[in-house]
Design an enzyme around this catalytic site. Structure first.
Site, short mmCIF file in Angstrom:
data_model
loop_
_atom_site.label_atom_id
_atom_site.label_comp_id
_atom_site.label_asym_id
_atom_site.label_seq_id
_atom_site.Cartn_x
_atom_site.Cartn_y
_atom_site.Cartn_z
N THR A 224 -12.78 4.71 -13.76
CA THR A 224 -11.78 4.40 -12.74
C THR A 224 -11.97 3.01 -12.15
OG1 THR A 224 -10.63 5.34 -10.81
CG2 THR A 224 -13.04 5.32 -10.76
N GLU B 222 0.82 -1.21 0.00
CA GLU B 222 0.00 0.00 0.00
C GLU B 222 0.86 1.26 0.00
OE1 GLU B 222 -3.84 1.91 0.10
OE2 GLU B 222 -3.07 -0.06 -0.47
#
Length: 1211
Positions: free
Chosen positions: A633, A526
């Protein structure tokens, strides 16, 4: 399994074997030597024929490798391997999809480890990570439909993949309609789980739009045939209108008549309450059944909330959070625009666009948007500006909205009347009624393209860095200074977006870092720390995100470089190895140890596998579709079908022409051509000279493999290894699937870019330090003060530490202060020093240099605030105190300086009463009125604004040093102090010095005329707000306005009795103007300076006098510029920075009688035109201050300003 290439020899004697797509030559079989009749072995005849054919064979092979553009058409990855990777991707998708349908449907997601459905967390409503996404409406199926439609175009060589995918797509649509109805108001609108999406689920607006609404719309477009599926053509007649389609029967017995579109409308209408805000940005969450009762300040139910007496609270007793993000508020345009155009309901398109502009209009002064924003109040939350989490899809939708809208008419902005109540299942809502309609510009595709250009320019200037290797940093929203040292996995999308914008070079370079991170960890953590070269803060999860493979897909489509096929192979192999479970695919809770999370996010099937499949299916219809379609997206393809009767071109708006934050003539508006040459290895990317710079950032060169173990080890890695590191040759090779043959045999690496930096540290002294300012933020230093968002003032050199960075742009070298006392500065932040602090420094690394070109002309105007009729004494007392507070938080009494270069600024058009004889011989002078009324209005207006902003501030009871105040006249006193002294208003004007043989040195500037210690000088530099002004600060008290001064000599009293002679530019040369000044004996009362005032458009201005052109303007412009440049360095450019050309005195100064002047007169040129001329003529005092800068080792420090004391004026 070994595979054989069709490049085998015709006689079967030699084969090129491919193991995992890598060439390996197999020896030819033994042959028997035959003797021809001539006695020479037959092999010699064959050898001769081969030698003759060899050149043609090589040319043919080269032609196969290189297309017309020089790029490989037969890629270095063998087609068989590409085919196998495509099939493995299909198997990957179906392993997840089949298990979801068997185990979890109709719930939202699948638990791949425990093999069970994943639903909302009913026991913990605050578990927003789960509950924001899962809305109890079969999310994974909705997200997967567009992927099934894409797989339905699989090539015939892939067996029954296409047929199976099309059947599953149609069966999936039928299953969805069975659960949620067909979206109508009749009985068929009721499904097994409810009528539409009537569920008691509090969800995030953004996630519901991009996954739910976007997934339904994309599947609808595929079902209609608006998006291509090979072999599927539901439009039986050429005249069928995609906006009004006829029912389409499917082989499974289901008739499609727009059910998905109606369900998308049902879901979007349930989101409308969230758009009832004062800002236009939607609230972050909404309940699909109950709306937004938890947002008590919403205009939707403000009256109800007021009547209840106390606002409702969230379940835990805390107020509902109104924080959203730029991406969440501004990334709805694609889905809502398509929905509006397909349904004819304009509400959604206008709401989404308004939210987009609401975010963009809040950008900072340097053009950046923040990550977090309060949807209710409209202010930014947190100082971060990023390309990743929080802002990512905003930039994406700026560019893609332009693509989607291009070629279409502007939307209908008429407010829609609600349909009859009998035809609608819910109350009619239209939040657009709260706001004025959007303009044509705000609806036009050109406006969105301009936003992209501006946003990318700001990102390139403030977030982009090429240190070590090109990448993007996280910076402060307001200053652009470095805010954190990590990159996040979501930021991997940006390279793909750059490809769509035509910025391919930047995309290729920045994508390499993510490829290296993946190589290191076999996933993307992340966050990854740039400074520590490790996972940042324990944030090491990877939930099967698609952003990296998405960019890889777009880069391959733009370059066709086989590098990206091998990157895709690496991703596929690593996911298969690390994430597969018995029931599906699990995200990684920790990329370091491979711990799996029990969740298969819907976007894995909706995006990750989709982009991977399209990467390996070069002939897919979407890859060759010549239409303005976009991927959302969430990876859902969308397109705007044109109505059958659409009139092309009508109603289109011209592109927006606003002033931009950054302007660049080289803005990319089209895709660049591919490189003209390709290395024989076949990969331009693998041949880059910075290919290993990204690997070095990850320390891949420290990875080592062991023959006894396939796991990788990293020296000093503290357990951070990626599991299996598969590279077989060079340990720095990445991606690890890359065959060594793709690297050039003689490749060389460029030098890693590390800008030269120098640390200057000043000794600790007992120098006084200023108190902190209320505007100080991001500063926790005793000797620093924040003057504005873009500048910091140094108040003391004691213990000061400056980090200087050498910037080299286009051959120009300039130092920039990058840190002050360890605090990072933005690229456009300025550091301000008072000159009094630097006067005693003599060091080649930090040297004060006086500007020989640009000076500051200062003129004082004294305004009697009591002259205004009916002025209240208490107001004046507060105004004076406010002026004291406003002129400097450090306690000085400097009045505010006003830059008068702007001709539109408020001006004082007057002259002093003692100048009653100046018009005796002027050419065109008119009497000018008194300035005091205008100046009084200006100053009082300033005071009103200051006092209005002073909340709960204890003002002083009397102004110090004014007398007459006694001791007790405060704001609450019955007898407030009377102010008998005028207010001192100082106006600064930039001026440039003369050049040429007739130029004279300037008189000593007022700032350097004071004597005494440095501390005394610093105190004397400040002009008091009220009362007398020390003579040494502004020493010249008399000004003679002379007009053009061309027709005749001035009177003898002009230079004898006046310190300054003021002239207008034009009519004659500068030398001729000086020649009309009579000779005079120098004295304390005589002339010190000639000031020539030019119009602001003087470069285009041309005056004629007696038939003669102004020679300085017409004949000597080039010589003036060349002389400026000859001065060298920063001094040579200073006049250009000031916007003026230096006046050229190309002959020795003479008197009106033609005699060479014994005492040459100094001249400066300033701008401002007639308004400035009258202001200077009306001044009570005039002074001159020189500009200074700092050099280090002979190179100027560009962002360091030297101020004469006071407020750190911008030159």
């Amino acid at each position: 399994m070994d595979r054989c290439s069709p490049l085998a020899a015709a006689d079967g004697s030699s084969w090129v074997m491919l193991e995992h797509g890598r060439p390996a030559v197999k020896a030819a079989a033994a042959t028997t030597t035959m003797m021809p009749p001539s006695g020479r072995p037959r092999c010699w005849h064959r050898l001769g024929r081969l030698l003759l054919l060899l050149p043609w064979t090589l040319l043919y092979a080269l032609a196969l490798m290189l297309g017309p553009s020089g790029w490989p058409t037969v890629v270095a990855m063998h087609p068989n391997l590409v085919r196998d990777l495509r099939r493995e991707t299909v198997e990957m998708f179906y392993h997840g999809f089949d298990n979801y349908m068997k185990i979890a449907f109709p719930e939202d997601e699948l638990r791949p480890v425990s093999c069970s459905p994943l639903t909302r967390d009913a026991h913990n409503p605050q578990n927003v990570e789960l509950n924001d996404v899962l809305g109890n409406y079969s999310l994974t199926l909705i997200d997967s439909l567009s992927t099934l439609a894409i797989l339905a175009s699989a090539p015939p060589e892939d067996g029954d993949t296409a047929e199976r995918a099309l059947n599953d797509f149609q069966n999936g649509v039928a299953a969805l309609v069975e659960q949620y109805g067909d979206g109508t108001a009749g009985p068929s609108g009721q499904g097994l789980r409810g009528r539409g999406f009537d569920v008691d689920s509090k969800v995030q607006v953004f996630e519901t739009v991009i996954r739910g609404v976007g997934g339904l719309l994309s599947a609808h477009l595929f079902a209609l045939g608006a998006l291509p599926i090979a072999g599927y053509d539901p439009r039986r007649h050429a005249g069928d209108d995609l906006l009004n389609p006829a029912p389409i029967p499917w082989p499974n017995g289901f008739t499609y008549d727009g059910q998905l579109l109606r369900l998308a409308l049902d879901l979007a209408e349930r989101l409308l309450p969230a758009f009832y805000t004062k800002t236009g940005m939607p609230y972050p969450r909404v309940n699909l059944r109950h709306g937004i009762p938890f947002y008590v300040n919403s205009p939707l139910h403000q009256e109800a909330a007021a009547g209840s007496g106390a606002p409702p609270r969230a379940a835990d007793g805390s107020p509902e959070i109104t924080e959203t993000c730029s991406a969440g508020a501004g990334s709805l345009v694609l889905e809502f625009t398509v929905l509006s155009r397909l349904t004819g309901d304009p509400r959604f398109e206008q709401l989404a666009k308004r939210a987009f502009w609401a975010v963009w209009y809040r950008k900072s002064q340097i053009g950046l948007i923040g990550a977090g924003v309060d949807a209710e109040q409209g202010h930014w939350i947190g100082p971060y500006s990023v390309i990743g989490a929080g802002a990512d899809s905003f930039f994406e939708y700026a560019l893609k909205s332009h693509i989607l809208l291009s070629g279409h008419d502007l939307p209908d902005r008429t407010v829609v009347a609600p349909p009859p109540a009998s035809q609608r299942a819910r109350p009619w809502l239209d939040p657009n009624t709260l706001f004025p309609p959007l303009t044509d510009d705000e609806n036009s595709p050109g406006a969105f393209l301009e936003v992209w250009h501006q946003a990318h320019a700001a990102i390139k200037r403030h977030l982009y860095t090429d240190r070590d290797h090109p990448h993007y940093e996280n910076v402060n929203l307001w200053t652009g200074s470095l805010a954190s040292y990590w990159v996040d996995s979501l930021g991997a999308y940006y390279s793909g977006l750059l490809v769509l914008a035509g910025e391919v070079d930047e995309a290729v370079a920045t994508n390499l870092l993510y490829a290296a991170i993946w190589t290191r960890y076999a996933a993307l953590p992340e966050r990854w720390s740039l400074r520590e070269k490790t996972v940042e803060g324990g944030l090491g999860w990877w939930p099967l995100r698609p952003e990296f493979i998405e960019s890889t897909y777009h880069l391959y489509r733009a370059t066709k470089d086989p590098w990206y096929l091998y990157v895709g192979e690496m991703v596929l192999r690593d996911i298969s190895r690390r994430c597969r479970t018995r029931c599906g695919w699990a995200g990684l809770q920790n990329v370091l140890d491979g711990q799996k999370s029990d969740r298969m996010e819907s976007f894995f099937l909706g995006e990750t596998t989709k982009y991977m499949y399209l990467l390996f299916d070069d002939r897919h219809p979407l890859n060759s579709l010549d239409a303005a379609y976009v991927f959302t997206t969430e990876g859902h393809p969308l397109i705007l079908p044109k109505p059958k009767t659409a009139a092309s071109g009508k109603g289109r708006s011209k592109q927006k022409q606003d002033v931009t934050v950054y302007h660049d003539e080289a803005l990319t508006n089209a895709c660049p051509p591919r490189p003209a040459s390709t290395p024989l290895s076949g990969s331009v990317v693998a041949a880059r000279d910075d290919i290993y710079h990204a690997a070095r950032m990850l320390d891949l060169h420290l990875l080592s493999s062991s023959s006894s173990s396939s796991s990788s080890r990293l020296s000093g890695d503290k357990g951070q290894n990626s599991g299996l590191h598969m590279a077989r040759s060079n340990f720095t090779l990445f991606p690890w699937t890359l065959p060594p043959e793709l690297l050039p045999a003689n490749g060389t690496c460029a030098k890693v870019y590390h800008p030269l930096e120098m640390l200057l540290e000043f000794s600790v002294t007992d120098q006084a330090q200023a108190a902190g300012s209320a505007f100080n933020f991001l500063l926790n230093n005793q000797n620093l003060e924040r003057l504005a968002t873009d500048r910091v003032r140094v108040t003391s050199l004691s213990g000061l530490k400056l980090t200087l960075r050498l910037d080299e742009d286009g051959g120009e070298r300039e130092w920039r202060v990058s840190k002050v006392n360890g605090v990072p500065l933005g690229r456009d932040e300025l550091v301000v020093f008072d000159r009094s602090l630097l006067g005693d420094i003599a060091d080649p690394r930090f040297r004060l240099v006086r500007d020989p070109v640009v000076v500051k002309l200062q003129h004082l105007h004294q305004v009697d605030l009591l002259a205004a009729e009916n002025a209240a004494a208490s107001l004046l007392s507060n105004a004076a105190a406010a002026a004291d507070a406003a002129v400097g938080a450090d306690g000085d009494d400097t009045p505010p300086d006003h830059d008068s270069d702007d001709p539109n600024a408020s001006t004082a058009t007057a002259t002093a009463a003692d100048k009653n004889n100046h018009n005796n011989n002027n050419d065109d002078e008119n009497d000018t009125p008194s300035p005091y009324n205008d100046l009084t209005s200006l100053v009082k207006s300033i005071f009103h604004r200051i006092t209005a902003s002073l909340d709960n501030i204890q003002l002083p009871t009397a102004l110090p040093g004014l007398g007459g105040g006694g001791g007790g006249g405060g704001s609450g006193s019955s007898n407030p102090p009377k102010l008998s002294l005028p207010y001192n208003l100082v106006i600064n004007q930039t001026a440039v010095t003369a050049i040429g043989v007739g130029a004279a040195p300037l008189p000593e500037d007022s700032s350097s005329s004071s004597s005494g210690s440095k501390g005394q000088q610093q105190q004397q530099q400040h002009i008091p707000a009220f009362g007398p002004v020390p003579a040494h600060l502004l020493p010249w008290t008399t000004v003679y306005p002379a007009g053009l001064a061309c027709s005749a000599p001035l009177p003898a009293s002009a230079p004898r009795d006046h310190h300054v002679i003021l002239m207008r530019r034009g009519g004659c040369s500068f030398a001729a103007k000086l020649a009309n000044i009579p000779a005079f004996a120098p004295s304390s009362r005589s002339l010190r300076l000639v000031v020539v005032v030019s119009d602001d458009d003087e470069r285009e201005h041309e005056r004629e006098h007696d038939g003669a052109r102004d020679r300085d303007e017409e004949q000597n412009q080039d010589r003036e510029r060349k002389r400026d440049q000859a001065e060298g360095g920063a001094a040579g450019e200073a006049a250009g920075e000031a916007g003026m050309v230096r006046p050229l005195l190309d002959e020795v100064q003479r008197t009106p009688g033609g005699i060479a002047r014994r005492h040459p007169i100094a001249m400066v040129l300033t701008g401002g035109g007639e308004a400035a001329y009258r202001r200077i003529a009306a001044a009570k005092r005039v002074g001159l201050a020189r500009r200074w800068w700092v050099e280090s080792e002979g190179v100027r420090v560009g962002n360091l300003l030297v101020d004469e004391g006071g407020e750190g004026d911008d030159w």
